[in-house]
Design a protein around this motif. Structure first.
Motif: not given
Length: 1929
Positions: A1129, A1158, A1177
């Motif tokens: 990630l 993702i 994120t």
């Protein structure tokens, strides 16, 4: 009747060690049973349940022992062993509880001994030092304190040691947790241990209060005090530690308050201490030093919100609120807690904390209720319904009652209930029903719209307070209103709960107030009558939900109402049978009976014997056109209250009847319901048969039974067996060649449940076994189902074969070999669905024991050792062998594909093989494989093969345009285009096929020069000859399909490998089949492809495989694997941020695979964790999506917007993503202003996803429905940051609009802002407390109406509505109207005028529709508006030069006129208004002629608006009020300034069209008798129009108008039309008919053709009935047109027109006693009916079934009273049609001429030679062709039904035909066809059902047709004697 599975209880047995057993053996005596021998016996049992029985015998034995035996060493030894056993058992083991409850009744004299033993064991336990074993000790401590006197005594004795252990464990676990940071699995386990430790320490303080009470321990040196301080300190630390799980923090909050309460003195001061903590106003002066030193962090800092929340919870749960023990301080604390909680509600947005908060508020209301009971008067005032606190609580309720989380909604309901109870408690003594607080609440709740879910629960709570009667007094129509809401499934459960509360309360009120007999009718009128009306006439959804949700509750409340319902419905059941869209009384009756029987209010025998409904009636229900009536009738037969009720003969016969006609249902939900109901029936047969077997065994009981019933158990069982056998026969019968997908699906599903329910448990007699019904033909039939193109059919057939495994493999070896060969061939077919068939065939065959030597011997070298190894299962051996074979093949094919991908795509696309491997992998039992080494090697080979295959095909899917340029055709340009594509890709230089399109022929290559100079070649479309030397064209589509499907299969295979195979950690012995290294490589592979692929199919499926991998990683033991998602990630986010020019990420195609990548990484994060990855994120992405500086690169922003869109759309992230919605909206709106197109595009997509996320998925088509909306308050309280943001943005936008500069600046985000604001709506509940008032938005939205963009002005009109409360509308409209300029104003801006008028229009519309206002206020408002509108009328007239604004003003007038027209009763005072309208009309261009051309902007709009006004005024002034009035004004108005004729002559077709539509509407109203008493009015408007319409029909050039004219003529009475044709059209009726038939020929509009045919047909019937001549040729032409309309390929509209025509001519032409048209034409018409009844479209079939309805109704009325099936579904109608036709042939005496024609129908017009030639090339042409077009019709069904009736006819009439000529001709044709079919069948390859499915099916169908036809011909030809012999045969 609900089918429940029985739950097995698992009890683990305990075992004693060698030493303990020796001890017991020493003491046990053989001759008599003593304690030791009992224990010894118990320990030797291996079954936990038996041990429980044994332990229960201990106490009785001990109680028998004498007093002195307490000194016996045997007793001591036994008690020691019991103690050791108790502590060794797991916390959840039932043995532990049983042991404790036994020991609780230990006699007094043994207590001391027992305590000693237990203390000794407990002391050992407390010495544990391993942190991971603490949990067991903690569990033991908890069990000791729970209702176990011995345990509690032991803990008392060791109180200090226990305290010390708890202290040690809390600190130890905390430290261990810190050291394991990042290891999720270990951390989760430690968190749970910590939670238990805190709970146990709390139990200790609560349960053993005597140890901690008194002042003995309160001097600060005592050990206990020190330990308590330590516990308090640890709890405080946990409470403040945000890294811990929320449950741990919450429990610590409880502990802090509990420990403080135990230690604090004086107790009276405690509430103020807690108040101080919560309000952050601690004064250190009065606080003890020990508190400051242990809880210092709580006193000093600003506490985080979550800590405050948990402290509030602690205070509410741990302090004593009852009986006012805390005095005034306590009351103050109560109010403080409320204010803290309510202020937190606007801060805490995360789903878990929001849920906790709602739960804690509910606890607060309970505490408040407890405190009120003994509280001071002051508290009662503070908690009264009108007080501040309650006001804010109500605010909270209104904001949260539609919260997306169930838990929050549920708690909100509880809070509301308690608020009402609190208010009731504060006003005790005064009258509750007239209390102003309740009255106000009631009024407000009722004024809410019904789509607000919170309204239902709240009203339900209110009903309980004030009673239903009070609410009904406000509005009697409430029950009907709520029933109307029930057509929406999301609201139905809420609505039915509210109704239940209301009618139950109402019934209770009546029973108290009145005598029995009087009130029930009144109650029925209110609650039952409206229900019956809706059941008969309501729409499908509404009736379904009412039956599911409301009816059972009503019957439960009042079972006696059933007879009332049945009585009413029975009366009209025969007359009102319903239709295809309504249930009718019959359907309603079925529904009521079904519900009553299922809930045990009725028995089936009662229904039949009392004649509640006849068998015929149920039959009609079972084949009803309305699906749900069929299901209800079936439910009536299948659903019972008792699952062992015996199934009667009638039920069985009716079920058999049902199965004849209902298996072919196109609706999946109907199929599911049928299967589930029949399943219930089979369960009943199975369970009642078990009861019957038992009865048969107990003869005595059986004699009793014989007296009571006539049926003998064995007789019933035999009937069951026959019935089940016949059901299975029917189900296998419908799996014939060419049967439709729905039929197969239904039959296989039902067979599956039969196999499952009647499977044989050992030693139990079984009434029926499916195995015994199965022979090899039926097995073959099931295997043939694998060839279906629908995968669900394959799944069902496979499942059924697996259930019949014992008999499924009784195939001959040659068959097995053929199937295996077919599977191998299909696995390499170019048709994508063939490889799925191959996979199912192989999955089936690997279960065959003999597979290896029958099939595999040919291909794979045999391994004899494997045969000897008997422990290996058949499936494992076979699968391994099949894998080897497939792998060898696919490896060879990959090698070939490297040389030429084109050849691979055309001859052996490799994906099929891989698909078969994945399919077989998924059914392998991985937990018990024996050949581990072989499988390891196999997995390694599979992974390697996947990489190789991917390397060959990935260049195509990763090219910049994989789908581009798809040459589908095989023309000569194709190779050139393919050349271009391949040239454009060029990623893999070594494969020389990328540099030129190869023309492949055997051993011959065309030189590339030829291509270079483009000389024409013999066949330039890349042609190839494979091994079989068959020519094959390759198109780019084939190449692409081969490549992306190969990528898809590789992804799924790798995903499956990761998911199914146990991954081993690096340190363990290698028993896993896949290594860590392999998993990492697979991860890298997925990463590479998700970030590089361009083809959606490829990356979507790579995502499916990757998800399987990430889910496995999050659960895996290996640290390095668990960390991978996080690393991946951060890498990809870095790459996106860096926007490096060398990056290969795809910035087009919505970022292609990146969002998927993702998404997969985030979705794999455990749900219960802190979701750190998601938070990290989202933070990164939001900062990228809304960059602060303009200069930064665009690409990261586009990626970020695309990824955010995918994440907001992902349902798995659920509520965790909601906190980021507001930021997302801001990013989207700001992105919309970007100068770069890509950013604007991605922002739009993100915005759309967010709107769905916030307001829910849009279900309906109505843009402006109230469904997907929320109140402004709810919206802004959930996303508070959007309030200032949207306000600011609006201000910026409106400032640009209002600049007086000449040029307009259009602001890009105006549209988005209005879109959001238009989704909000006002609520009467919006109180005064809200800081988020909607008022500031209003002036800005009004100014948005001045936008130069038309659509924005429209949007602002809509967006204003929600911001203005209904009672404010008149004022706002008046101020808007006053803002309009006068005709003399100097500066007139038309844009502003238009925007304002649109706003007025939408506000008025909402005002006129609203039902919330009292009548007088509404009327007053309307008067003011009408007066004001009159002052600006110049805008609707000539002085206003702008036609657009004139039209907008007229639209407002039309709306008012229509509204006033509807409610004419107050007509007098509005005469002025009508006068004004007449003036506007007479002033308009319509009267004086139109001086413009149509190019003038707004002209058409204006003309349409003025026309609508004319029509509205005409229909109002034609009404009796004005026509009948004597006043002069009325007479003035009654003379219209324009007639409808004037409009028809207007040159603009838009005006004519509106006029025609109005005429049509009036006509239909008159025809359907809607206009009764005031009917005169509209009729006078239609007088003498026929002539004008006929003239128009000749001259009209506009298609739409022409169509409407024809439709009007069709709806008029022909007796009025025909006399006018001479003068208007110069035609006689025959010419008119010819003219209308010609229109059908020449028109190319299906709509015109359909109406013209209907008109012509009406004319034909009219002329024939009036005995006027029609020429033979015209009639023939008419019949041909109808036949043409019924062609299978015609559009639905034409088919429906034909069906309507056929229905209208049925009585006169189709079933007439005389043959009006002659036999052949009449039969041609009947053939049309038969064709329509087999159409694929359900609407067409239902329309055609109405022909049968008419015929059957005629038959019923002519024959008299017998019951005839009338409203029937298509399969039944088809059967009836053939029956009616055979009857008619007898009645007409035309059997001889008719039978040969019917035989020709039977034979079909199939020319086999032609068919077989045309079908061969087609099969390969279309890659995705699924064969036959009509997925519903089944040729053989129709053949079987027709032949059944023909055979009956022939046998009944004993027909002999003198002229054999016709029959001989038919015989010859049939025999020729039979020979031809035989030839074709022999020519097919070995397993044609798989290799040539379509051709094989066609031949099989034709074969049956021919044989049936020959059978009937033989019957006919022979004379009587032969005929009888034939019949016997």
């Amino acid at each position: 009747m609900v089918l429940k599975k029985k739950k097995e209880i698992q009890v683990d047995a305990f075992f004693l060690d060698h030493h303990q057993l020796e001890k017991l053996k020493r003491f046990s005596k053989a001759e008599e049973q003593n304690l030791a021998s009992l224990l010894l016996h118990c320990a030797q049992l291996s079954n936990g349940i038996q041990q429980i029985q044994c332990i229960k015998q201990i106490m009785p034995l001990v109680k028998k022992m004498d007093q002195n035996s307490a000194c016996d060493p045997m007793v001591k030894a036994c008690l020691d062993i019991l103690g050791e056993t108790y502590f060794s058992l797991g916390a959840k083991n039932p043995l532990k509880k049983v042991l404790a409850s036994s020991l609780n009744s230990l006699p007094e004299e043994f207590m001391t001994l027992a305590v000693q033993s237990f203390v000794c064991c407990l002391r050992e336990e407390l010495k544990t030092t391993d942190i991971y074993l603490y949990r067991k000790v903690l569990d033991n401590l908890a069990s000791c304190m729970e209702d176990f006197s011995l345990g509690r005594a032991s803990i008392k004795n060791l109180f200090e040691e226990v305290l010390q252990f708890l202290q040690k464990s809390l600190l130890g676990i905390q430290e261990e947790n810190r050291q394991n940071h990042g290891n999720r699995i270990v951390q989760t386990q430690l968190m749970h241990d910590l939670l238990i430790a805190i709970k146990v320490s709390m139990m200790l303080v609560q349960k053993l209060q005597e140890n901690t009470q008194g002042s003995l321990w309160k001097h600060h040196e005592s050990f206990v005090w020190q330990s308590m301080c330590s516990l308090l300190k640890s709890s405080t630390n946990f409470l403040m530690d945000a890294t811990l799980l929320q449950t741990v923090q919450a429990t610590s909050g409880l502990a802090v308050i509990l420990f403080t309460k135990a230690m604090y003195e004086p107790v009276e001061e405690l509430p103020s201490l807690v108040s101080g903590l919560l309000l952050g106003s601690m004064k250190h002066a009065g606080v003890p030093a020990w508190f400051v030193s242990n809880c210092g962090t709580l006193c000093t800092e600003e506490l985080p919100d979550s800590v405050l929340l948990f402290l509030c919870h602690g205070a509410l749960a741990m302090l004593e609120w009852k009986n006012g023990s805390m005095g005034e301080n306590g009351e103050k604390l109560l109010l403080d807690i409320a204010s803290v909680l309510l202020s937190l509600s606007s801060e805490l947005k995360e789903s878990s904390t929001a849920t906790s908060l709602s739960r804690i508020l509910a606890i607060w209301t309970n505490s408040a209720l407890a405190a009120l009971v003994s509280g001071s008067p002051n508290l009662k005032i503070k908690l009264n319904g009108n007080s501040d606190v309650i006001g804010k609580l109500l605010e909270y309720i209104y904001t949260h009652w539609e919260h997306p989380l169930d838990a929050v909604r549920h708690q909100t309901k509880l809070i509301f209930k308690n608020v009402l109870r609190i208010h009731r408690t504060t006003i005790t003594g005064s009258n509750e029903k007239s209390d102003p607080f309740f009255a106000r609440l009631m009024k407000r709740l009722l004024s809410l719209e019904w789509h607000v879910k919170g309204k239902y629960a709240s009203l339900g709570c209110l009903v309980e307070c004030v009673g239903t009667e009070n609410i009904l007094q406000l509005d009697r129509t409430i029950p009907v209103q709520i029933l109307d809401v029930m057509n929406d499934q999301s609201l139905a459960p809420y609505a039915s709960d509210l109704l239940e509360t209301m009618f139950t309360n109402h019934k209770a009120h009546f029973t108290l107030s009145f005598q029995e007999s009087t009130w029930i009718d009144q109650w029925h009128d209110i609650w039952v009558s409206p229900l019956l009306v809706i059941l008969c006439e309501g729409n499908h959804d509404q009736t379904t939900y009412i039956i599911d949700y409301y009816l059972p509750k009503l019957l439960k409340c009042s079972p006696d109402s059933l007879s009332y319902m049945i009585r009413i419905l029975q009366a009209s059941a025969d007359a009102n049978l319903g239709s295809r869209c309504t249930r009718g009384a019959l359907g309603a009756l079925m529904a009521c009976l079904r519900t009553a029987r299922a809930h045990g209010h009725l028995e089936f025998s009662n229904i039949m014997s009392n004649g509640l409904v006849s068998t015929e009636c149920i039959k009609q229900g079972l084949v009803h056109q309305h699906n749900q009536v069929c299901i209800d009738a079936l439910g009536l037969l299948c659903e019972t209250h008792r699952s062992t009720e015996i199934v009667s003969m009638e039920e069985m016969q009716l079920i058999q009847f049902f199965m004849m006609y209902n298996l072919n249902s196109q609706s999946p939900s109907v199929r599911q319901q049928i299967a589930s109901l029949l399943r219930k029936l089979f369960c009943r047969i199975q369970e009642s048969s078990q009861v019957l077997y038992k009865l048969e065994q107990n003869k005595t009981k059986q004699e009793l039974l014989e007296n009571s019933t006539k049926r003998h158990p064995l007789g019933i069982l035999q009937q069951y067996k026959d019935f089940m056998s016949s059901v299975c026969d029917r189900l296998f019968e419908v799996l014939f060649p060419g049967s439709s997908h729905p039929t197969r699906f239904s039959a296989l599903t039902i067979l599956g449940s039969v196999a499952e329910i009647f499977s044989v448990p050992k030693g139990q007699a079984q009434v029926f076994q499916l195995d015994q019904e199965i022979d090899s033909t039926r097995i073959r039939t099931l295997i043939q189902c694998f060839a279906s193109t629908f995968e669900e059919v394959k799944v069902l057939a496979f499942g059924l074969l697996m259930k019949l495994r014992d008999v499924a493999f009784n195939l001959q070896d040659s068959e097995t070999l053929g199937l295996f060969q077919a599977a191998m061939d299909l696995s390499t077919s170019t048709k994508p669905y063939d490889c799925v068939t191959a996979s199912y065939l192989l999955n089936f065959l690997v279960h065959h024991k003999g597979l290896q030597h029958i099939c595999l011997g040919k291909w794979v070298e045999h391994n004899p050792q494997m045969d000897e190894n008997t422990s290996v299962s058949t499936v494992e051996k076979n699968t391994l062998a099949v894998f080897k074979l497939l792998l060898v093949n696919v490896e060879e094919e990959i090698f070939q594909a490297k040389k030429s991908l084109l050849q691979a795509a055309a001859s052996f696309p490799m994906y099929g093989r891989v698909h078969c491997i994945t399919g077989a992998l998924q059914q392998l039992p991985f937990n018990n494989l024996t050949l581990v080494a072989e499988w390891k090697e196999m997995v390694a080979r599979l992974i390697l093969m996947s990489y190789k295959l991917s390397a060959v095909v990935s260049p195509v899917v990763q090219s910049s345009s994989p789908e581009g340029l798809i040459p589908m055709d095989s023309d000569s340009e194709s190779a050139g285009r393919l050349q271009m594509i391949l040239h454009e890709i060029q990623p893999q230089d070594t494969n020389d096929y990328f540099t030129q399109a190869k023309i492949l022929k055997e051993h011959c290559e065309v030189e590339s020069e030829k291509l270079a100079d483009h000389r024409p070649m013999e066949n330039i479309c890349t042609e190839m000859r494979g091994k079989e030397r068959q020519t094959c064209d390759v198109t780019a589509q084939m190449v692409l399909v081969c490549c992306w499907r190969s990528m898809k299969e590789v992804s799924l295979l790798l995903g499956t490998l990761c998911k199914l195979l146990p991954s081993q950690a690096a340190s363990e012995p290698s028993d896993g089949l896949i290594t860590v290294e392999q998993v990492k490589n697979i991860g890298d592979y997925f990463k590479h492809h998700l970030l590089q692929s361009r083809h959606r199919g490829a990356f979507e499926l790579a995502y499916a495989g990757f998800v399987q991998l990430t889910e496995m990683l999050s659960r895996c033991n290996s640290e390095s694997l668990r960390r991978m998602p996080e690393q991946w990630l951060s890498c990809v986010l870095e790459e996106i941020k860096s926007c490096d020019p060398s990056s290969t990420l795809c910035a087009t195609r919505r970022s292609a695979g990146i969002p998927f990548y993702i998404q997969a990484l985030l979705a794999s994060e455990p749900k219960k964790s802190k979701t750190d990855l998601l938070k990290m994120t989202m933070k990164e992405l939001i900062s990228l999506a809304a960059p602060l500086n303009e200069s930064s690169s665009v690409v990261p922003q586009v990626h970020a917007l695309n990824i955010l869109r995918a994440l907001f759309r992902d349902t798995r992230l659920g509520e965790n993503i909601m906190p980021y919605v507001a930021d997302g909206i801001q990013a989207a709106i700001l992105g919309f202003m970007s100068p770069v197109w890509a950013v604007r595009n991605s922002s739009t997509l993100l915005f759309s996803a967010l709107i769905t996320r916030i307001f829910g998925v849009k279900r309906g088509k109505d843009e402006n429905s109230k469904k997907n909306r929320m109140t402004g308050r709810e919206f802004f309280s959930r996303f508070p940051s959007l309030y200032p943001f949207l306000l600011k943005q609006l201000e910026v936008v409106t400032n640009t609009l209002n600049s007086e500069a000449e040029e307009f600046k259009i602001h890009p985000s105006l549209f988005l802002l209005l879109l959001i604001l238009g989704r909000l709506y006002p609520s009467p509940m919006d109180g005064t407390y809200s800081a988020l008032s909607m008022a500031p938005f209003v002036p800005f939205i009004i100014r948005c109406g001045h936008s130069p963009v038309y659509r924005s002005r429209e949007m602002s009109g809509r967006a204003l509505v929600p911001f203005v409360m209904v009672n404010e509308v008149p004022r706002t409209v008046l101020s808007l109207l006053e803002g309009l300029p006068d005709s003399t104003s100097p500066c007139i801006r038309q844009n502003n005028i238009h925007g304002t008028l649109l706003q007025v229009f939408h506000l008025l519309q909402s005002y006129l529709e609203s039902k919330q206002l009292v009548h007088s206020d509404f009327q007053q408002g309307l008067d003011d508006i009408i007066t004001c509108i009159g002052t600006k009328l110049w805008l609707a007239k000539r002085p206003n030069p702008c036609l657009v604004t004139r039209a907008a003003y007229l639209d407002v007038l039309v709306m008012l006129s229509t509204h006033l027209g509807k409610f004419q009763k107050q007509g007098m005072q509005f005469f002025g208004f009508w006068e004004e309208m007449n003036r506007v009309i007479s002033d308009s261009e319509l009267v004086s002629g139109i001086p413009y051309s149509s190019a003038i902007p707004g002209l058409i709009q204006y003309l349409q608006s003025i026309t609508k006004l004319v029509i509205s005024v005409l229909s109002v002034t034609a009404g009796p009020d004005i026509q009948g009035s004597s006043s002069a004004v009325a007479k003035q108005i009654a003379k219209p300034s324009l007639s409808i004729l004037h409009l028809l002559h207007c040159e603009f077709h838009e005006v004519r069209l509106l006029a025609l539509e109005a005429i049509l509407l009036w006509l239909k109203q008159i025809n359907t008798k809607q206009i009764g008493e005031e009917g005169g009015g509209v009729l006078c408007l239609l007088i003498a129009l026929e002539g004008s319409l006929l003239t128009m029909a000749l001259k009209e050039k506009n298609l739409q108008c022409f169509c409407k004219v024809l439709e009007i003529l069709y709806n008029m009475d022909l007796r009025n039309v025909i006399p006018k044709t001479e003068c208007s059209m110069k035609m006689n009726p025959n010419e008119l008919l010819t003219w209308s038939l010609n229109i059908v020929d020449i028109s190319n509009s299906t709509e015109v053709q359909s109406v013209a045919l209907k008109f012509a047909s009406k004319l034909v019937i009219h002329l024939l009935q009036n005995h006027q001549q029609i020429s033979e040729e015209v009639l023939k032409k008419w019949v041909q047109v109808i036949v043409y309309f019924c062609g299978d390929e015609q559009q639905t509209e034409m088919l429906l027109a034909a069906a309507e025509v056929l229905k209208n001519i049925t009585t006169f032409l189709l079933i007439n006693e005389k043959l009006v048209l002659g036999l052949s034409d009449t039969l041609a018409m009947w053939k049309c009916v038969v064709l329509l009844l087999q159409n694929e479209d359900l609407v067409v079939r239902d329309a055609a079934a109405e022909v049968i309805q008419v015929a059957q109704s005629e038959k019923k009325s002519s024959k008299g009273t017998e019951f005839a099936l009338r409203i029937v579904n298509a399969p039944m109608a088809l059967d009836l049609a053939f029956g009616i036709l055979c009857e008619l042939l007898q009645r007409w005496g035309e059997i001889r001429a008719g039978v040969p024609i019917l035989l020709e129908w039977l034979l079909g017009d199939s020319d086999l030679e032609r068919d077989s030639e045309t079908s061969a090339p087609e099969e390969d042409d279309y890659l995705f062709d699924k064969g036959e077009v009509n997925f519903w019709a089944e040729k053989l069904t129709h053949v079987r039904q027709l032949s059944k009736h023909l055979l009956q006819l022939v046998s009944v009439t004993h027909l002999t035909l003198p002229d054999h000529g016709e029959l001989n001709r038919l015989s010859r044709i049939a025999l020729d066809q039979a020979q031809l079919i035989g030839r074709h069948l022999r020519a097919l390859p070995p397993t044609p059902e798989f290799s040539k499915t379509a051709e094989f099916t066609r031949l099989a169908i034709q074969n049956e047709r021919v044989s049936v036809c020959l059978k009937i011909l033989n019957l006919l030809k022979s004379d009587d004697t032969c005929k009888n012999e034939n019949l016997e045969k």
